[in-house]
Scaffold this active site. Structure first.
Site, PDB file in Angstrom:
ATOM      1  N   LYS A   1       0.836  -1.203   0.000  1.00  0.00           N
ATOM      2  CA  LYS A   1       0.000   0.000   0.000  1.00  0.00           C
ATOM      3  C   LYS A   1       0.874   1.258   0.000  1.00  0.00           C
ATOM      4  O   LYS A   1       0.587   2.218  -0.708  1.00  0.00           O
ATOM      5  CB  LYS A   1      -0.942  -0.026   1.209  1.00  0.00           C
ATOM      6  CG  LYS A   1      -2.052  -1.070   1.065  1.00  0.00           C
ATOM      7  CD  LYS A   1      -2.813  -1.316   2.360  1.00  0.00           C
ATOM      8  CE  LYS A   1      -3.755  -2.513   2.206  1.00  0.00           C
ATOM      9  NZ  LYS A   1      -4.405  -2.922   3.458  1.00  0.00           N
TER      10      LYS A   1
ATOM     11  N   GLN B   1      -4.494  -1.686   9.725  1.00  0.00           N
ATOM     12  CA  GLN B   1      -4.274  -2.979   9.071  1.00  0.00           C
ATOM     13  C   GLN B   1      -4.799  -4.110   9.966  1.00  0.00           C
ATOM     14  O   GLN B   1      -4.444  -4.200  11.138  1.00  0.00           O
ATOM     15  CB  GLN B   1      -2.777  -3.178   8.778  1.00  0.00           C
ATOM     16  CG  GLN B   1      -2.460  -4.450   8.028  1.00  0.00           C
ATOM     17  CD  GLN B   1      -3.091  -4.504   6.631  1.00  0.00           C
ATOM     18  OE1 GLN B   1      -3.030  -3.537   5.874  1.00  0.00           O
ATOM     19  NE2 GLN B   1      -3.707  -5.630   6.294  1.00  0.00           N
TER      20      GLN B   1
ATOM     21  N   ASP C   1     -11.203   2.711   4.412  1.00  0.00           N
ATOM     22  CA  ASP C   1     -11.559   1.300   4.236  1.00  0.00           C
ATOM     23  C   ASP C   1     -13.077   1.118   4.222  1.00  0.00           C
ATOM     24  O   ASP C   1     -13.578   0.032   3.933  1.00  0.00           O
ATOM     25  CB  ASP C   1     -10.969   0.455   5.376  1.00  0.00           C
ATOM     26  CG  ASP C   1      -9.615  -0.131   5.009  1.00  0.00           C
ATOM     27  OD1 ASP C   1      -9.395  -0.396   3.804  1.00  0.00           O
ATOM     28  OD2 ASP C   1      -8.791  -0.331   5.917  1.00  0.00           O
TER      29      ASP C   1
END
Ligand code: NAP
Length: 292
Positions: free
Chosen positions: A54, A98, A121
């Site tokens: 990422k 994460q 997200d």
């Protein structure tokens, strides 16, 4: 007839180039560079790879990224304090936690603490609700990536029967919601571990999306020749990554299929970049409306 190969890597690269162009335009107009703050707690090897990928993708698209590494024994309080400081930092536009977090942490409370305006997200309940109502602020990255793969590959969904295998909050449920929404207009069946005879359901599907987490779960003989097969699974076998679909058995007779790796995975990252760009735009709009 051999299956059409849906090249997620190439489509993700096209998306990244477009994001890069828009990031540069935003910077030229406002002086702002979208900035993603990623939080990595612990030393899960797969998570380290995902976060590194990422970060690399952000750099390639001209976005800023900052990684906050925390030890595996980080306290809930410490992690929440970090999220609050990132929420209040006007220089940060997107926040990514994460997953999975170390087991002693309350993942739901931590994800809920991310301000919805920076929730790139799209896990926050406010953003999930907006998506379900068909007026999304951010789309969850993996299902959005699948929808983009379908649209760029000119695979229609309207009126077609889509079977989604898996009902997680991250993939299966939002995937079903996006296929169902107005505009996509699929008829959706969602399967899970208590669904009997998934093979029979798959044999009636025009589109199969597999998000189970079991290598080669979907067999070749479950799939109709006209089926479009989207394999979300990422499973580590001894020396390679494989999906949830038995690719070798399916590729010979379905209409189109995504590979693993190189299918949905790169699209997930491409959608994260788009969400971070959109988060920066959104926060600019908020600042403007607060001033006026
Ligand atoms: P998850 O949270 O473990 O959910 C798995 C789902 O599969 C659950 O709904 C579960 O049903 C269902 N399931 C498990 N065993 C089953 C069985 N025998 N028959 C039918 N359904 C079964 O996993 P996830 O986060 O959704 O991820 C799924 C896969 O996608 C994993 O391989 C993951 O690594 C991969 N993934 C890939 C990306 C990407 O970017 N490509 C992103 C996220 C995840 P129950 O609800 O009944 O337990």
């Amino acid at each position: 007839m051999p299956a059409q190969f849906i090249d997620g890597k190439q489509i993700a690269e096209q998306c990244r180039l477009e994001t890069q162009r828009q990031v540069a335009a935003l910077h030229q107009r406002t002086g702002i560079t979208p900035h993603l703050a990623a939080i990595l707690a612990g030393d899960d090897p797969a998570s380290q790879v995902y976060v590194r990928n990422k970060e690399k993708a952000c750099a390639k698209a001209g976005l800023r990224s900052t990684l906050h590494r925390l030890p595996a024994n980080v306290t809930q309080q410490h992690l929440l304090a970090l999220i609050h400081s990132l929420n209040n930092n006007p220089d940060v536009h997107g926040i990514l936690v994460q997953l999975p977090l170390p087991g002693h942490l309350d993942t739901v409370a931590i994800l809920d603490a991310v301000t919805p305006l920076k929730d790139v997200d799209a896990f926050h309940p406010e953003n999930v609700g907006l998506m379900l109502q068909g007026r999304p602020r951010f789309l969850p990255c993996t299902p959005a990536g699948v929808m983009r793969l379908l649209s760029v590959s000119r695979i229609p969904t309207a009126g077609r029967h889509a079977v989604v295998i898996g009902r997680s909050d991250i993939v299966g449920k939002p995937m079903a919601a996006l296929l169902l929404q107005k505009g996509a207009d699929a008829t959706v069946t969602v399967c899970h571990s208590r669904t009997p005879d998934i093979a029979a359901l798959c044999r009636t599907a025009d589109i199969v999306v597999a998000a189970v987490g079991i290598p080669h779960f979907v067999r070749g003989d479950w799939l109709r020749p006209a089926a479009i097969v989207i394999d979300v699974g990422i499973n580590r076998l001894a020396d390679k990554l494989v999906g949830d679909v038995d690719f070798d058995a399916a590729v010979g007779h379905v209409a189109a299929i995504t590979p693993v790796p190189g299918g949905v995975g790169p699209m997930t990252i491409a959608m994260l970049l788009e969400n971070t760009l959109n988060a920066a735009r959104l926060q600019l709009k908020h600042e403007d409306s607060a001033v006026s």
